[in-house]
Scaffold this active site. Structure first.
Site, mmCIF file in Angstrom:
data_model
loop_
_atom_site.group_PDB
_atom_site.id
_atom_site.type_symbol
_atom_site.label_atom_id
_atom_site.label_comp_id
_atom_site.label_asym_id
_atom_site.label_seq_id
_atom_site.Cartn_x
_atom_site.Cartn_y
_atom_site.Cartn_z
ATOM 1 N N TYR A 189 0.792 -1.097 -0.045
ATOM 2 C CA TYR A 189 0.084 -0.075 0.061
ATOM 3 C C TYR A 189 0.927 1.230 -0.006
ATOM 4 O O TYR A 189 0.752 2.213 -0.924
ATOM 5 C CB TYR A 189 -0.830 -0.179 1.097
ATOM 6 C CG TYR A 189 -2.006 1.359 1.340
ATOM 7 C CD1 TYR A 189 -2.799 1.720 0.529
ATOM 8 C CD2 TYR A 189 -1.502 1.908 2.137
ATOM 9 C CE1 TYR A 189 -3.418 2.772 0.812
ATOM 10 C CE2 TYR A 189 -2.313 3.352 2.695
ATOM 11 C CZ TYR A 189 -2.984 3.599 1.879
ATOM 12 O OH TYR A 189 -3.921 4.919 1.976
ATOM 13 N N GLU A 227 -11.556 6.297 5.770
ATOM 14 C CA GLU A 227 -10.686 7.027 6.760
ATOM 15 C C GLU A 227 -11.644 7.048 8.128
ATOM 16 O O GLU A 227 -11.246 7.000 9.132
ATOM 17 C CB GLU A 227 -10.124 8.238 6.398
ATOM 18 C CG GLU A 227 -9.338 8.368 5.514
ATOM 19 C CD GLU A 227 -7.740 7.641 6.114
ATOM 20 O OE1 GLU A 227 -7.449 7.153 7.503
ATOM 21 O OE2 GLU A 227 -6.669 7.116 5.405
ATOM 22 N N TRP A 240 -5.230 1.534 10.283
ATOM 23 C CA TRP A 240 -5.614 1.619 8.826
ATOM 24 C C TRP A 240 -5.250 0.218 8.195
ATOM 25 O O TRP A 240 -5.745 -0.249 7.437
ATOM 26 C CB TRP A 240 -4.662 2.627 8.010
ATOM 27 C CG TRP A 240 -4.640 2.586 6.704
ATOM 28 C CD1 TRP A 240 -4.153 1.960 5.618
ATOM 29 C CD2 TRP A 240 -6.192 3.015 5.982
ATOM 30 N NE1 TRP A 240 -4.581 2.298 4.446
ATOM 31 C CE2 TRP A 240 -5.767 2.826 4.691
ATOM 32 C CE3 TRP A 240 -7.327 3.443 6.372
ATOM 33 C CZ2 TRP A 240 -6.818 3.086 3.708
ATOM 34 C CZ3 TRP A 240 -8.134 3.626 5.519
ATOM 35 C CH2 TRP A 240 -7.903 3.529 4.230
#
Length: 186
Positions: free
Chosen positions: A22, A44, A52
């Protein structure tokens, strides 16, 4: 040339291969597509109180559950969809966050109906150009201002810290650390 595994990354990206991938391919790359900016903002919001990494592992399940984050489809979700989503073990099952995403789709669509492009709105805070961060902040006066405007429009789960994480993810701010091989690339 060294492989990405031999290059220095931001410290958070070294926790596992998914996070490294990522980091190396998405994080901090400027996103200009309004729908994708909205999707990332909604994800988010789901991250609030979590990591995350959790959201990233569930991202494809989120996309399936939320109709590919198509704002027109999500805006039409009903109470039955909320019940369906609350029963989906593939996503974060928070009623408040689910309802915030549906409301966020409606806000996105209302902006579009008024002729206000979400991408242009998002990038207006930096005159359309990425800004360079120091790789250490968790919020800034700019994230506070954007958060305030998002809240004014009715978005939820968009406090200054979440907003800053979103700004980093979509490349509005380049917050790769000084030694990170991606800092100059994005």
């Amino acid at each position: 040339m060294a492989s990405t595994e031999e290059r220095q990354r931001c410290a958070w990206a070294n926790s596992d291969p998914l996070m490294a991938h990522y980091h190396d391919t998405e994080w901090g790359v400027p996103v200009r597509d309004g729908r994708m900016l909205w999707e990332t903002l909604m994800l988010e919001g789901f991250q609030a109180g979590l990591s995350w990494q959790v959201i990233l592992r569930k991202r494809e399940a989120f996309r399936a559950a939320f109709a590919g984050f198509d704002p027109m489809k999500v805006a039409a979700f009903t109470d039955a969809d909320i019940v369906r989503l609350l029963a989906d073990p593939g996503i974060v099952r928070s009623r408040a966050k689910i309802e915030a995403t549906i409301a966020g789709a409606r806000i996105f669509n209302a902006m579009q109906a008024r002729g206000e492009d979400f991408s242009a709105f998002c990038w207006s805070f930096t005159d359309g150009e990425p800004i360079r961060g120091d790789g250490k902040a968790s919020e800034t006066p700019l994230s506070q201002a954007i958060s305030k405007e998002l809240k004014r429009r009715g978005f939820k789960f968009v406090g200054p810290t979440i907003t800053y994480a979103w700004m980093q993810a979509v490349g509005i701010v380049n917050d790769h650390g000084d030694g990170c091989f991606r800092r100059a690339a994005v």
